[in-house]
Design a protein around this motif. Structure first.
Motif, short mmCIF file in Angstrom:
data_model
loop_
_atom_site.label_atom_id
_atom_site.label_comp_id
_atom_site.label_asym_id
_atom_site.label_seq_id
_atom_site.Cartn_x
_atom_site.Cartn_y
_atom_site.Cartn_z
N THR A 40 0.82 -1.22 0.00
CA THR A 40 0.00 0.00 0.00
C THR A 40 0.85 1.26 0.00
N VAL A 41 1.95 1.25 0.75
CA VAL A 41 2.79 2.45 0.85
C VAL A 41 3.33 2.87 -0.52
N ARG A 42 3.45 1.94 -1.45
CA ARG A 42 4.01 2.24 -2.77
C ARG A 42 3.05 3.07 -3.63
N ILE A 43 1.76 3.09 -3.27
CA ILE A 43 0.81 3.83 -4.09
C ILE A 43 0.17 5.00 -3.35
N LEU A 44 0.53 5.20 -2.09
CA LEU A 44 -0.08 6.27 -1.28
C LEU A 44 0.03 7.64 -1.94
N ASP A 45 1.21 7.97 -2.41
CA ASP A 45 1.43 9.32 -2.94
C ASP A 45 0.83 9.54 -4.31
N LYS A 46 0.29 8.48 -4.91
CA LYS A 46 -0.38 8.61 -6.20
C LYS A 46 -1.87 8.91 -6.05
N LEU A 47 -2.40 8.72 -4.84
CA LEU A 47 -3.85 8.85 -4.64
C LEU A 47 -4.30 10.31 -4.65
N ASN A 48 -5.44 10.53 -5.28
CA ASN A 48 -6.05 11.86 -5.35
C ASN A 48 -7.39 11.81 -4.61
N TYR A 49 -7.60 12.75 -3.69
CA TYR A 49 -8.80 12.71 -2.84
C TYR A 49 -9.86 13.73 -3.26
N THR A 50 -9.70 14.34 -4.42
CA THR A 50 -10.63 15.39 -4.84
C THR A 50 -12.08 14.88 -4.91
N LYS A 51 -12.30 13.76 -5.59
CA LYS A 51 -13.65 13.21 -5.72
C LYS A 51 -14.08 12.48 -4.45
N PHE A 52 -13.13 11.89 -3.75
CA PHE A 52 -13.44 11.21 -2.49
C PHE A 52 -14.03 12.20 -1.48
N ARG A 53 -13.50 13.40 -1.45
CA ARG A 53 -14.00 14.42 -0.51
C ARG A 53 -15.46 14.76 -0.80
N LYS A 54 -15.85 14.71 -2.06
CA LYS A 54 -17.24 15.01 -2.42
C LYS A 54 -18.17 13.84 -2.10
N HIS A 55 -17.64 12.63 -2.21
CA HIS A 55 -18.44 11.43 -1.95
C HIS A 55 -17.62 10.46 -1.09
N PRO A 56 -17.44 10.80 0.20
CA PRO A 56 -16.62 9.94 1.07
C PRO A 56 -17.25 8.57 1.26
N LYS A 57 -16.41 7.59 1.47
CA LYS A 57 -16.87 6.21 1.65
C LYS A 57 -15.99 5.51 2.66
N TRP A 58 -16.50 4.45 3.24
CA TRP A 58 -15.73 3.70 4.23
C TRP A 58 -14.62 2.91 3.54
N VAL A 59 -13.40 3.04 4.06
CA VAL A 59 -12.27 2.22 3.61
C VAL A 59 -11.99 1.21 4.71
N ILE A 60 -11.93 -0.08 4.35
CA ILE A 60 -11.93 -1.17 5.32
C ILE A 60 -10.69 -2.04 5.15
N GLY A 61 -10.03 -2.35 6.26
CA GLY A 61 -8.91 -3.28 6.25
C GLY A 61 -8.06 -3.11 7.49
N TYR A 62 -7.01 -3.89 7.58
CA TYR A 62 -6.08 -3.79 8.71
C TYR A 62 -4.69 -4.17 8.21
N SER A 63 -3.74 -4.32 9.12
CA SER A 63 -2.37 -4.71 8.78
C SER A 63 -1.74 -3.68 7.84
N ASP A 64 -1.38 -4.06 6.62
CA ASP A 64 -0.74 -3.13 5.68
C ASP A 64 -1.65 -1.96 5.33
N ILE A 65 -2.94 -2.12 5.51
CA ILE A 65 -3.90 -1.06 5.19
C ILE A 65 -3.79 0.07 6.21
N THR A 66 -3.03 -0.14 7.29
CA THR A 66 -2.74 0.93 8.25
C THR A 66 -2.20 2.17 7.54
N ALA A 67 -1.38 1.98 6.52
CA ALA A 67 -0.83 3.12 5.78
C ALA A 67 -1.95 3.96 5.18
N LEU A 68 -2.96 3.30 4.64
CA LEU A 68 -4.10 4.00 4.04
C LEU A 68 -4.97 4.64 5.12
#
Length: 337
Positions: free
Chosen positions: A121-149
């Motif tokens: 997950t850490v390898r793609i963190l800096d590629k993520l864009n939150y512009t549309k997510f902010r308009k339509h937020p959603k639950w992100v689910i996971g644990y372990s490596d998903i801690t980075a997210l």
């Protein structure tokens, strides 16, 4: 040096210092009021994505995950790259990013369920864009490596869900009813409250604040980056798997030296699973190791939270305020509605 030059330098210095102070204060308060994605309801869509490790020969778990969602009258969709393989990863960085970004951007998707952890997950963190997510937020689910997210989402100002992943369904789902029940409760907005088994290792006390944290290794990995979380005034949850005791101590000491615990309100210890044996014994149980590492702080510490890399992996809402009460015979965690 002339008086005018000296005055100019002093004014600039004050301005720069003031700006730095304001910036630091903004950073400290950036996540004070987090947005809560809408709770799920019948007919909502849940995207299954794989931002981390490979899913070789694990189609059965994804099918079970889809069936579970359908039993809740939700509509599951699977990212087009989920079963791709790129050495250690579930596809290339670009493919894993594509699936996650598409799910984040799609206003019809109400939750994003990570298929598994591992690493990546850490390898793609800096590629993520939150512009549309902010308009339509959603639950992100996971644990372990998903801690980075989780950490990044927290810093973006949103709650997220530390809970079971699709690969948690590799065994009969009936063997982990509490895990599934709390996952559903969190998604649909039911109350969450936990009474934890007591232990003499508990450091008693009461605290309230936002719950943050995750896997200890990932928390350390984020340290010094823009994805590291500010724990001031918050309650930290940690879990870990497959580490030597000396390395658990090293990670705690490193976080401590960075000031991670200085203004923390409390700590909740989840599963510390499959601790590896070193040729030179550490000399004390991992619970005592944690207490020794955090001995200089006076916040409460609760052990025995069933969350992490065990079958009983109960849901935690990161970014949500909780009331923590720790006694020797029992601890309680109450999530704010």
């Amino acid at each position: 040096m002339s008086k005018i030059t000296l005055i100019t330098i002093l004014v600039c210095a004050v301005f720069i210092c003031g700006s730095t102070t304001i910036s630091a204060q903004n950073s400290m308060t950036k996540t004070s009021n987090l947005m809560r994605p809408p709770y799920l309801k019948t007919g909502d869509t849940v995207a299954i994505v794989a931002p981390s490790g490979i899913l070789r020969n694990r189609t059965a778990e994804i099918e079970k995950a889809k069936s579970l969602l359908e039993s809740w009258r939700l509509y599951p969709i699977v990212g087009k790259n989920v079963f791709n393989q790129n050495h250690h990863f579930a596809g290339t960085d670009a493919e894993r990013h594509e699936d996650l970004q598409n799910a984040m951007d799609d206003p019809k998707i109400s939750a994003i369920w990570c298929a598994r952890g591992g690493y990546g997950t850490v390898r793609i963190l800096d590629k993520l864009n939150y512009t549309k997510f902010r308009k339509h937020p959603k639950w992100v689910i996971g644990y372990s490596d998903i801690t980075a997210l989780h950490n990044q989402i927290h810093n973006e100002g949103f709650e997220s869900l530390h809970a079971m992943m699709c690969t948690s369904l590799q065994d009969d789902a009936n063997t982990i009813p509490e895990t599934i029940a709390t996952f559903k409760d969190a998604l649909f907005g039911s109350s969450l409250k936990y009474n934890l088994e007591g232990t003499n290792y508990n450091r008693t006390g009461k605290a309230s604040g936002q719950l943050v944290g995750g896997n200890l290794t990932l928390l350390l990995t984020m340290l010094g980056s823009k994805t590291s979380i500010n724990t001031a005034g918050k309650i930290l949850f940690i879990e870990e798997i497959g580490e030597y005791e000396y390395n658990i101590d090293r990670m705690l000491q490193s976080l401590k030296r960075a000031g991670y615990f200085d203004n923390c309100k409390g700590v909740i210890i989840g599963d510390i699973s499959k601790v590896r044996r070193n040729t030179t014994p550490w000399g004390s149980p991992v619970q005592q190791l944690i207490l020794d590492a955090l001995a200089e702080y006076n916040f409460p510490i609760a052990f025995n939270m069933p969350a992490g890399h065990e079958k009983d992996n109960r849901a935690l809402i990161f970014g949500r305020s909780i009331e923590l009460t720790v006694e020797k015979d029992q601890s309680s965690i109450i999530f704010q509605k």
